[in-house]
Design a protein around this motif. Structure first.
Motif, PDB file in Angstrom:
ATOM      1  N   VAL A 107       4.466 -16.211 -11.366  1.00  0.00           N
ATOM      2  CA  VAL A 107       3.550 -16.890 -10.451  1.00  0.00           C
ATOM      3  C   VAL A 107       4.214 -18.054  -9.717  1.00  0.00           C
ATOM      4  O   VAL A 107       4.038 -18.199  -8.495  1.00  0.00           O
ATOM      5  CB  VAL A 107       2.306 -17.385 -11.228  1.00  0.00           C
ATOM      6  CG1 VAL A 107       1.432 -18.252 -10.324  1.00  0.00           C
ATOM      7  CG2 VAL A 107       1.516 -16.213 -11.770  1.00  0.00           C
ATOM      8  N   TYR A 108       4.973 -18.882 -10.423  1.00  0.00           N
ATOM      9  CA  TYR A 108       5.464 -20.129  -9.825  1.00  0.00           C
ATOM     10  C   TYR A 108       6.392 -19.919  -8.627  1.00  0.00           C
ATOM     11  O   TYR A 108       6.232 -20.599  -7.598  1.00  0.00           O
ATOM     12  CB  TYR A 108       6.142 -20.986 -10.899  1.00  0.00           C
ATOM     13  CG  TYR A 108       5.185 -21.463 -11.967  1.00  0.00           C
ATOM     14  CD1 TYR A 108       4.170 -22.365 -11.661  1.00  0.00           C
ATOM     15  CD2 TYR A 108       5.264 -20.987 -13.273  1.00  0.00           C
ATOM     16  CE1 TYR A 108       3.266 -22.798 -12.624  1.00  0.00           C
ATOM     17  CE2 TYR A 108       4.368 -21.406 -14.255  1.00  0.00           C
ATOM     18  CZ  TYR A 108       3.375 -22.313 -13.926  1.00  0.00           C
ATOM     19  OH  TYR A 108       2.486 -22.725 -14.879  1.00  0.00           O
ATOM     20  N   PRO A 109       7.357 -19.009  -8.676  1.00  0.00           N
ATOM     21  CA  PRO A 109       8.158 -18.762  -7.466  1.00  0.00           C
ATOM     22  C   PRO A 109       7.314 -18.249  -6.298  1.00  0.00           C
ATOM     23  O   PRO A 109       7.593 -18.579  -5.136  1.00  0.00           O
ATOM     24  CB  PRO A 109       9.177 -17.720  -7.931  1.00  0.00           C
ATOM     25  CG  PRO A 109       9.249 -17.880  -9.402  1.00  0.00           C
ATOM     26  CD  PRO A 109       7.866 -18.247  -9.827  1.00  0.00           C
ATOM     27  N   ILE A 110       6.289 -17.439  -6.606  1.00  0.00           N
ATOM     28  CA  ILE A 110       5.417 -16.939  -5.541  1.00  0.00           C
ATOM     29  C   ILE A 110       4.658 -18.085  -4.883  1.00  0.00           C
ATOM     30  O   ILE A 110       4.533 -18.144  -3.653  1.00  0.00           O
ATOM     31  CB  ILE A 110       4.438 -15.885  -6.095  1.00  0.00           C
ATOM     32  CG1 ILE A 110       5.208 -14.621  -6.484  1.00  0.00           C
ATOM     33  CG2 ILE A 110       3.347 -15.558  -5.073  1.00  0.00           C
ATOM     34  CD1 ILE A 110       4.360 -13.562  -7.155  1.00  0.00           C
ATOM     35  N   VAL A 111       4.158 -19.017  -5.689  1.00  0.00           N
ATOM     36  CA  VAL A 111       3.466 -20.188  -5.145  1.00  0.00           C
ATOM     37  C   VAL A 111       4.423 -21.006  -4.277  1.00  0.00           C
ATOM     38  O   VAL A 111       4.054 -21.462  -3.183  1.00  0.00           O
ATOM     39  CB  VAL A 111       2.884 -21.055  -6.277  1.00  0.00           C
ATOM     40  CG1 VAL A 111       2.334 -22.371  -5.719  1.00  0.00           C
ATOM     41  CG2 VAL A 111       1.777 -20.299  -7.003  1.00  0.00           C
ATOM     42  N   ALA A 112       5.656 -21.181  -4.734  1.00  0.00           N
ATOM     43  CA  ALA A 112       6.657 -21.904  -3.935  1.00  0.00           C
ATOM     44  C   ALA A 112       6.915 -21.187  -2.620  1.00  0.00           C
ATOM     45  O   ALA A 112       7.048 -21.816  -1.557  1.00  0.00           O
ATOM     46  CB  ALA A 112       7.954 -22.046  -4.728  1.00  0.00           C
ATOM     47  N   GLY A 113       6.970 -19.852  -2.675  1.00  0.00           N
ATOM     48  CA  GLY A 113       7.167 -19.078  -1.452  1.00  0.00           C
ATOM     49  C   GLY A 113       5.997 -19.220  -0.493  1.00  0.00           C
ATOM     50  O   GLY A 113       6.194 -19.311   0.727  1.00  0.00           O
ATOM     51  N   MET A 114       4.781 -19.265  -1.036  1.00  0.00           N
ATOM     52  CA  MET A 114       3.612 -19.437  -0.180  1.00  0.00           C
ATOM     53  C   MET A 114       3.572 -20.829   0.443  1.00  0.00           C
ATOM     54  O   MET A 114       3.077 -21.003   1.560  1.00  0.00           O
ATOM     55  CB  MET A 114       2.330 -19.191  -0.982  1.00  0.00           C
ATOM     56  CG  MET A 114       2.125 -17.734  -1.395  1.00  0.00           C
ATOM     57  SD  MET A 114       2.117 -16.567  -0.007  1.00  0.00           S
ATOM     58  CE  MET A 114       0.697 -17.126   0.936  1.00  0.00           C
ATOM     59  N   ILE A 115       4.103 -21.830  -0.244  1.00  0.00           N
ATOM     60  CA  ILE A 115       4.214 -23.171   0.349  1.00  0.00           C
ATOM     61  C   ILE A 115       5.157 -23.125   1.553  1.00  0.00           C
ATOM     62  O   ILE A 115       4.851 -23.670   2.623  1.00  0.00           O
ATOM     63  CB  ILE A 115       4.704 -24.187  -0.698  1.00  0.00           C
ATOM     64  CG1 ILE A 115       3.613 -24.433  -1.754  1.00  0.00           C
ATOM     65  CG2 ILE A 115       5.085 -25.509  -0.029  1.00  0.00           C
ATOM     66  CD1 ILE A 115       4.066 -25.290  -2.911  1.00  0.00           C
ATOM     67  N   CYS A 116       6.299 -22.460   1.375  1.00  0.00           N
ATOM     68  CA  CYS A 116       7.238 -22.315   2.502  1.00  0.00           C
ATOM     69  C   CYS A 116       6.595 -21.535   3.641  1.00  0.00           C
ATOM     70  O   CYS A 116       6.778 -21.874   4.818  1.00  0.00           O
ATOM     71  CB  CYS A 116       8.512 -21.603   2.029  1.00  0.00           C
ATOM     72  SG  CYS A 116       9.494 -22.518   0.828  1.00  0.00           S
TER      73      CYS A 116
END
Length: 394
Positions: A302-311
């Motif tokens: 989940v956490y890398p996906i959330v970081a990607g959605m922030i970008c």
């Protein structure tokens, strides 16, 4: 000067009013778009079809802006085209609730994009008049911030409907989005009543006798289009999240809402940076967005996906605010409708190509999708760096 202070006050009120229209409009169609990918997947559509439909909707919505922009420059009927576009844009969403087959549901999804395409050039032209006295980046940033409050509220509203009525009751969610649509239309008519001639908000309009658009405008289009090719629509992202089963169904709209919040805040921040530092702010936003797709499509947690959605949200904030502010700075007032129309038409064509290609590549492997999108966005960054001297004077 008292006159300029009064003009600035009126301009801010106008920007906020149009922002409120966008708030409720975004609540309507972004709420719908936050579940469109899942809805099509449940109805049996393939990844290629979802990518094609997402891209086709953007293509038609952006292509029609070419004609809408030219028409508004010729007629100066800013409000008429804006209101007409909003009606088509917003009233298409509840119709999705009546169509249980994906072969039929795609039509109002595409019509919604067409309505948005009709009203964007005249609305952006009106905003360009109002943002002159407050700063282009800041003015468009305020509008985008309010716009994204609606984009946050819409998916949350949809998530609440799904929570109480059941995870697969998407049709009810589409139907209830009729409520914010009516709010948007009401504020739109109020804005028209208070500001019947929005061009009066920009003083010292300089009319340039020119047969075409400035050369810098075309260079700018060339630089931005690579960004558009590699920037994915959320429909395909939601399709991936639904298929990968990393995030549960009701959480996907909430993740989209969170990303819209990132979009709104980044629009304000980068708007200020744009007014102060110029095109370097846009370049910085594009560089950040390059990391979005690798994090979203290649991660299994989940956490890398959330970081990607922030970008991704930062990139969208730039695309929806300072990208438009830059066009207003480059093009004289008499040609802005055409400029916004042409720019958005080109943007839509390349966005369509990118979405369709990425949908096909995703069907082979997400790795190919990421490689293609990152290459396209790096090309955009390289183009801005190569032409950086052209933008320094703007």
């Amino acid at each position: 000067m008292p006159f300029l202070d009064d003009l600035r006050r009126k301009s801010i009120v106008f920007i906020v009013l149009i922002g409120m229209v966008s708030l409720f409009a975004d609540m309507t169609y972004e709420g719908a778009r936050s579940i469109s990918g899942q809805y099509l997947e449940i109805l049996g559509a393939s990844a290629a079809i979802v990518g094609f439909i997402g891209g086709l909707g953007e293509l038609m919505g952006y292509a029609i802006r070419f004609f809408s922009g030219r028409l508004v420059d010729r007629t100066h009927k800013y409000w008429l085209l804006t209101i007409f576009g909003y009606f088509i844009n917003l009233l298409s969403v509840p119709l999705i609730a009546l169509l249980p087959l994906w072969q039929w549901a795609i039509f109002p999804m595409i019509t919604e994009r067409i309505g948005k395409g009709i009203r964007v050039p005249p609305k952006d032209a009106m905003l360009s008049f109002a943002t002159k006295s407050v700063g282009r980046g800041w003015g468009f940033g305020i509008h985008e911030f309010l716009d994204q409050l609606g984009a946050v509220s819409g998916p949350i509203f949809v998530a609440i409907v799904l929570f109480f009525l059941g995870e697969n009751n998407f049709r009810y969610a589409f139907f209830f989005l009729f409520i914010p649509a009516l709010c948007a239309i009401g504020i739109l008519f109020l804005s028209w009543f208070l500001y019947p001639v929005p061009s009066k908000l920009e003083v010292n309009l300089i009319e340039i006798d020119s047969k075409g658009l400035p050369k810098l405008f075309w260079i700018y289009c060339f630089c931005v289009l690579g960004f558009a090719v590699g920037f994915l629509d959320f429909v395909l992202i939601a399709f991936h999240l639904e298929r990968a089963k990393i995030i549960s169904q009701p959480i996907i709209p909430l993740l989209y809402a969170f990303t819209m919040g990132v979009d709104g805040v980044s629009a304000l921040v980068f708007g200020k940076l744009f007014d102060k530092n110029g095109f370097i702010a846009l370049l910085f936003a594009i560089v950040i967005s390059v990391f979005a797709n690798p994090l979203i499509f290649l991660s299994r947690s989940v956490y890398p996906i959330v970081a990607g959605m922030i970008c991704w949200g930062i990139g969208l904030g730039a695309l929806e605010s300072i990208v438009r502010a830059a066009v207003a700075n480059i093009v004289p007032a008499s040609k802005r409708g055409s400029a916004f129309g042409i720019f958005n038409a080109l943007l839509g064509i390349f966005w369509f190509v990118g979405s369709f290609v990425c949908g096909i590549l995703y069907g082979i492997s997400p790795v190919y999708l990421v490689a293609f999108s990152v290459t396209a966005q790096i090309f955009s960054v390289a183009s801005f760096i190569y032409f950086r001297r052209s933008f320094r004077a703007v």
